[in-house]
Write a protein that holds these residues in place. Sequence first.
Motif, mmCIF file in Angstrom:
data_model
loop_
_atom_site.group_PDB
_atom_site.id
_atom_site.type_symbol
_atom_site.label_atom_id
_atom_site.label_comp_id
_atom_site.label_asym_id
_atom_site.label_seq_id
_atom_site.Cartn_x
_atom_site.Cartn_y
_atom_site.Cartn_z
ATOM 1 N N THR A 22 10.613 6.846 -3.308
ATOM 2 C CA THR A 22 11.062 6.494 -1.960
ATOM 3 C C THR A 22 11.544 7.726 -1.204
ATOM 4 O OG1 THR A 22 13.257 5.921 -2.795
ATOM 5 C CG2 THR A 22 11.662 4.122 -2.530
ATOM 6 N N PHE A 23 12.030 8.729 -1.929
ATOM 7 C CA PHE A 23 12.404 9.985 -1.272
ATOM 8 C C PHE A 23 11.155 10.690 -0.735
ATOM 9 C CE2 PHE A 23 15.598 9.503 -4.782
ATOM 10 C CZ PHE A 23 16.635 9.074 -3.967
ATOM 11 N N TYR A 24 10.078 10.631 -1.499
ATOM 12 C CA TYR A 24 8.793 11.195 -1.078
ATOM 13 C C TYR A 24 8.276 10.487 0.174
ATOM 14 C CZ TYR A 24 3.753 12.019 -1.087
ATOM 15 O OH TYR A 24 2.471 12.308 -0.716
ATOM 16 N N VAL A 25 8.354 9.170 0.177
ATOM 17 C CA VAL A 25 7.893 8.393 1.337
ATOM 18 C C VAL A 25 8.708 8.754 2.564
ATOM 19 C CG1 VAL A 25 7.897 6.058 2.313
ATOM 20 C CG2 VAL A 25 6.923 6.465 0.067
ATOM 21 N N GLU A 26 10.001 8.853 2.393
ATOM 22 C CA GLU A 26 10.859 9.183 3.529
ATOM 23 C C GLU A 26 10.504 10.548 4.104
ATOM 24 O OE1 GLU A 26 13.972 10.475 5.984
ATOM 25 O OE2 GLU A 26 13.733 11.350 4.004
ATOM 26 N N ASN A 33 -3.842 1.484 3.323
ATOM 27 C CA ASN A 33 -3.585 2.429 2.221
ATOM 28 C C ASN A 33 -2.184 3.022 2.303
ATOM 29 O OD1 ASN A 33 -6.099 2.047 1.132
ATOM 30 N ND2 ASN A 33 -7.005 3.828 2.140
ATOM 31 N N THR A 34 -1.769 3.412 3.491
ATOM 32 C CA THR A 34 -0.428 3.972 3.665
ATOM 33 C C THR A 34 0.624 2.927 3.329
ATOM 34 O OG1 THR A 34 -1.228 5.459 5.379
ATOM 35 C CG2 THR A 34 1.133 5.078 5.298
ATOM 36 N N PHE A 35 0.404 1.716 3.795
ATOM 37 C CA PHE A 35 1.351 0.640 3.504
ATOM 38 C C PHE A 35 1.448 0.377 2.004
ATOM 39 C CE2 PHE A 35 2.099 -3.990 2.987
ATOM 40 C CZ PHE A 35 3.422 -4.014 3.384
ATOM 41 N N LEU A 36 0.333 0.371 1.313
ATOM 42 C CA LEU A 36 0.357 0.158 -0.132
ATOM 43 C C LEU A 36 1.061 1.295 -0.860
ATOM 44 C CD1 LEU A 36 -3.179 -1.359 -0.804
ATOM 45 C CD2 LEU A 36 -0.961 -2.511 -0.864
ATOM 46 N N ILE A 37 0.858 2.516 -0.409
ATOM 47 C CA ILE A 37 1.559 3.662 -1.005
ATOM 48 C C ILE A 37 3.064 3.505 -0.830
ATOM 49 C CG2 ILE A 37 1.996 6.141 -0.756
ATOM 50 C CD1 ILE A 37 -1.040 6.410 -0.153
ATOM 51 N N VAL A 38 3.473 3.102 0.366
ATOM 52 C CA VAL A 38 4.898 2.914 0.640
ATOM 53 C C VAL A 38 5.472 1.798 -0.233
ATOM 54 C CG1 VAL A 38 6.527 2.167 2.421
ATOM 55 C CG2 VAL A 38 4.789 3.859 2.968
ATOM 56 N N CYS A 39 4.733 0.719 -0.400
ATOM 57 C CA CYS A 39 5.212 -0.390 -1.241
ATOM 58 C C CYS A 39 5.249 -0.015 -2.715
ATOM 59 C CB CYS A 39 4.336 -1.623 -1.026
ATOM 60 S SG CYS A 39 4.605 -2.389 0.571
ATOM 61 N N ILE A 40 4.243 0.664 -3.204
ATOM 62 C CA ILE A 40 4.213 1.086 -4.602
ATOM 63 C C ILE A 40 5.314 2.108 -4.885
ATOM 64 C CG2 ILE A 40 2.826 2.333 -6.317
ATOM 65 C CD1 ILE A 40 0.381 0.871 -5.108
ATOM 66 N N ALA A 41 5.671 2.878 -3.868
ATOM 67 C CA ALA A 41 6.733 3.874 -4.036
ATOM 68 C C ALA A 41 8.068 3.229 -4.400
ATOM 69 C CB ALA A 41 6.891 4.697 -2.767
ATOM 70 N N SER A 42 8.246 1.969 -4.040
ATOM 71 C CA SER A 42 9.504 1.303 -4.378
ATOM 72 C C SER A 42 9.613 1.002 -5.867
ATOM 73 C CB SER A 42 9.639 0.009 -3.581
ATOM 74 O OG SER A 42 8.666 -0.933 -3.990
ATOM 75 N N LEU A 43 8.517 1.136 -6.597
ATOM 76 C CA LEU A 43 8.508 0.851 -8.033
ATOM 77 C C LEU A 43 8.641 2.106 -8.897
ATOM 78 C CD1 LEU A 43 5.540 -1.678 -8.007
ATOM 79 C CD2 LEU A 43 7.992 -2.195 -7.954
ATOM 80 N N ILE A 44 8.522 3.270 -8.302
ATOM 81 C CA ILE A 44 8.517 4.531 -9.051
ATOM 82 C C ILE A 44 9.785 5.324 -8.707
ATOM 83 C CG2 ILE A 44 7.254 6.686 -9.427
ATOM 84 C CD1 ILE A 44 4.750 5.151 -8.388
ATOM 85 N N PRO A 45 10.532 5.756 -9.712
ATOM 86 C CA PRO A 45 11.726 6.557 -9.422
ATOM 87 C C PRO A 45 11.381 7.812 -8.620
ATOM 88 C CG PRO A 45 11.720 5.884 -11.717
ATOM 89 C CD PRO A 45 10.383 5.487 -11.149
ATOM 90 N N PHE A 46 12.211 8.155 -7.674
ATOM 91 C CA PHE A 46 12.094 9.293 -6.771
ATOM 92 C C PHE A 46 11.009 9.132 -5.697
ATOM 93 C CE2 PHE A 46 13.815 11.222 -10.674
ATOM 94 C CZ PHE A 46 14.985 11.750 -10.167
#
Length: 95
Positions: free
Chosen positions: A83-87, A68-81
């Motif tokens: 990747t900042f949240y993931v970081e 689940n965490t990995f999928l959230i991190v991957c999906i974050a690359s498709l949504i503006p802003f």
Amino acid sequence: MIKFFKIIAILEGFSYLFLFANMFITKNINLDLYKTILFPLGMAHGVLFIAYLILALLVKFKIKWTVNTFLIVCIASLIPFATFYVEKKYLKDIN
């Protein structure tokens, strides 16, 4: 490797935002601007996007993220802003 992933996550987020901003600015101006600004920026974003996903996969195995965490991190690359949240959320306390 995790520090490099953090840097790539930030750069990928900025490149995504710059790509959108330039797309809206240059879409109606002329074709030469597309070739000089938007195309190289799109290529840079593409390279950062692929690097982000590959590094996310490597980091998943290194720090044992759940699926689940990995999928959230991957999906974050498709949504503006996102990747900042993931970081901030998933990589803040990891060195």
